[in-house]
Design an enzyme around this catalytic site. Structure first.
Site, mmCIF file in Angstrom:
data_model
loop_
_atom_site.group_PDB
_atom_site.id
_atom_site.type_symbol
_atom_site.label_atom_id
_atom_site.label_comp_id
_atom_site.label_asym_id
_atom_site.label_seq_id
_atom_site.Cartn_x
_atom_site.Cartn_y
_atom_site.Cartn_z
ATOM 1 N N HIS A 118 42.369 38.390 1.788
ATOM 2 C CA HIS A 118 42.257 38.412 3.246
ATOM 3 C C HIS A 118 40.950 37.760 3.700
ATOM 4 O O HIS A 118 39.875 38.297 3.458
ATOM 5 C CB HIS A 118 42.321 39.875 3.692
ATOM 6 C CG HIS A 118 42.268 40.087 5.164
ATOM 7 N ND1 HIS A 118 41.239 40.750 5.784
ATOM 8 C CD2 HIS A 118 43.125 39.735 6.139
ATOM 9 C CE1 HIS A 118 41.468 40.816 7.080
ATOM 10 N NE2 HIS A 118 42.602 40.194 7.327
ATOM 11 N N HIS A 129 38.820 33.473 12.179
ATOM 12 C CA HIS A 129 39.733 34.506 12.664
ATOM 13 C C HIS A 129 39.805 34.546 14.187
ATOM 14 O O HIS A 129 40.882 34.654 14.765
ATOM 15 C CB HIS A 129 39.286 35.879 12.145
ATOM 16 C CG HIS A 129 40.147 37.003 12.623
ATOM 17 N ND1 HIS A 129 39.894 37.690 13.793
ATOM 18 C CD2 HIS A 129 41.280 37.548 12.112
ATOM 19 C CE1 HIS A 129 40.818 38.620 13.955
ATOM 20 N NE2 HIS A 129 41.669 38.553 12.959
HETATM 21 O O1 G3P Z 1 47.309 37.945 8.637
HETATM 22 C C1 G3P Z 1 47.421 39.235 8.142
HETATM 23 C C2 G3P Z 1 46.271 39.934 8.689
HETATM 24 O O2 G3P Z 1 45.167 39.138 8.369
HETATM 25 C C3 G3P Z 1 46.432 40.053 10.148
HETATM 26 O O3 G3P Z 1 45.340 40.551 10.664
HETATM 27 O O4 G3P Z 1 43.699 40.127 12.361
HETATM 28 O O5 G3P Z 1 43.026 40.077 9.973
HETATM 29 O O6 G3P Z 1 44.361 38.239 10.934
HETATM 30 P P1 G3P Z 1 44.056 39.700 10.985
HETATM 31 CA CA CA Z 2 45.111 36.823 9.178
#
Ligand code: G3P
Ligand code: CA
Length: 315
Positions: free
Chosen positions: A32, A74
C-alpha cells in the site's frame, strides 16, 4: 493387467479430485503506497523497499500535474505530505490548499515528500521527491530484472472526475503508459483499481480494456449498493475483483464468499501494524483471521514483511 487397471483407476481418481478441488489460491501482498509503514508513501525508496520485502504488487495512487504527467500521490493536494507551503507560499487556492494539478512536473520535482504519520519515518527528513508513474514502473521493472522476481503494479485512478473536469483524459493517459511498458491483456501483471464504478465501466466497455480491474468499495454508506447481491452481480460483469474497506468484511464475513461465488477476488484495505483495530492483539492475528477465516485472496498493507511472514506460516 489388473495392476494397469488399478493404476488407471488411481489416476482417474486424482483427476476427479483435481477437477473438484479448487486450487489452493495464492494470497497476494499489495504494498500500500509502497512500504509506507517504513518510508514516506509513494516514494521510489518506499517502492524499492516493498519490492525487497516480498510484495506481489506495488500500489501507486495517481494524480495529474498541470502539464499532464501522471504522478504517484494519494491526495489531490500537496500540503499534507510535502513542503509546498515553503516552496510555493503564494500558490494555494482560495480554500487554502495547494492542488497537484496547478503545478508542472518541474515544479512538483522541486518539492520534498515527507512522512504523513507522526510515528513513522522522521518528518523533518528532506530526502524524497514525487515520482512519476513512469519512474515507478521503470523502478519496478528494473528490480524485477535484477532480482529475477515478477512483481506487479496496482495503480489507482484517484478522483477521476476531478481530473476529467480539469481537461485530462485520465484513464486514457494511464492506458497509454501501461501499453508503453508492456502491460497488455487479461494476463498482465497488474490490477487497475478505482472507487468509481463509472470509470471502470468506461474502461471495460467504452475503451475495450481487457486488463484486470478491481472495484474498490469504501466503508461509506454511499457505496452500500455495491455489496448487495445485485451490486456484486454488476461488478462481476466488468471487474476481476473487489477491494473493500476491511470493515465491510468484519461486518459481513459472508461478503468474501458472495464475491467468490461470482468469481470475484477479494483484496481488502488496509492492514497496518501501528493502526490496529481494537479487537485484535496484533496485526498477525488480524491478518490470520482475514486470510484464513474470512478467506481473502490478498490485501493492501503498509507492512509487507509482516504480511509475508503471516502468509508463509499459513497451513
Ligand atoms: O486502494 C486501496 C486503498 O489504498 C484505498 O484507500 O485511500 O489508501 O487509497 P486509499
Ligand atoms: Ca490506493
Amino acid at each position: 493387467m489388473k495392476h494397469l487397471g488399478n493404476k488407471i483407476a488411481f489416476y482417474a481418481l486424482i483427476a476427479v479430485v483435481a477437477i473438484n478441488t479448487p486450487a489452493i489460491a495464492e494470497k497476494v501482498i499489495i504494498a500500500h503506497r509502497g512500504a509506507s509503514g517504513y518510508l514516506p508513501e509513494h516514494t521510489l525508496p518506499a517502492y524499492a523497499m516493498a519490492h525487497a520485502l516480498g510484495a506481489d504488487y506495488l500500489e501507486p495512487d495517481l494524480a495529474v500535474s498541470k502539464d499532464g504527467v501522471l504522478v504517484c500521490l494519494h491526495d489531490m493536494t500537496l500540503e499534507s505530505i510535502t513542503n509546498v507551503k515553503d516552496v510555493f507560499p503564494d500558490r494555494a487556492r482560495e480554500d487554502g490548499k495547494w492542488y497537484v494539478v496547478d503545478f508542472t512536473l518541474a515544479e512538483l520535482k522541486r518539492l520534498r515528500v515527507v512522512e504523513r504519520s507522526p510515528n513513522r519515518f522522521p518528518k523533518d527528513a528532506q530526502l524524497f521527491q514525487i515520482p512519476t508513474l513512469e519512474e515507478m514502473i521503470q523502478l519496478t521493472q528494473g528490480l524485477n530484472r535484477s532480482t529475477g522476481r515478477d512483481v506487479g503494479i496496482y495503480p489507482e485512478l484517484k478522483d477521476p472526475m476531478f481530473y476529467e473536469k480539469a481537461g485530462f483524459p485520465f484513464a486514457e493517459m494511464l492506458l497509454e503508459i501501461l501499453d508503453k511498458y508492456g502491460y497488455r491483456g487479461p494476463e498482465a501483471n497488474l490490477y487497475i483499481q478505482c472507487f468509481v464504478p463509472a470509470t471502470l465501466l468506461r474502461l471495460r466497455n467504452e475503451l475495450g480494456v481487457s486488463l484486470p480491474l478491481i472495484q474498490l468499495i469504501s466503508d461509506h454508506a454511499a457505496q452500500n449498493a455495491l455489496v448487495t447481491e445485485e451490486g456484486l452481480d454488476k461488478i462481476a460483469a466488468y471487474a476481476q475483483g473487489i477491494g473493500p474497506h476491511k470493515n465491510r468484511i468484519e461486518d459481513d464475513p459472508m461478503l468474501v464468499e458472495r464475491a467468490h461465488a461470482r468469481g470475484l477476488l477479494v483484496h481488502p484495505y488496509t492492514f497496518r501494524a501501528d493502526m490496529l483495530p481494537r479487537k485484535y492483539e496484533s496485526i498477525e492475528m488480524e491478518l490470520r483471521t482475514f486470510l484464513k477465516e474470512f478467506d481473502i485472496d490478498g490485501g493492501f498493507t503498509d507492512h509487507t514483511d509482516v504480511m509475508k511472514r503471516v502468509i508463509d506460516a499459513l497451513d
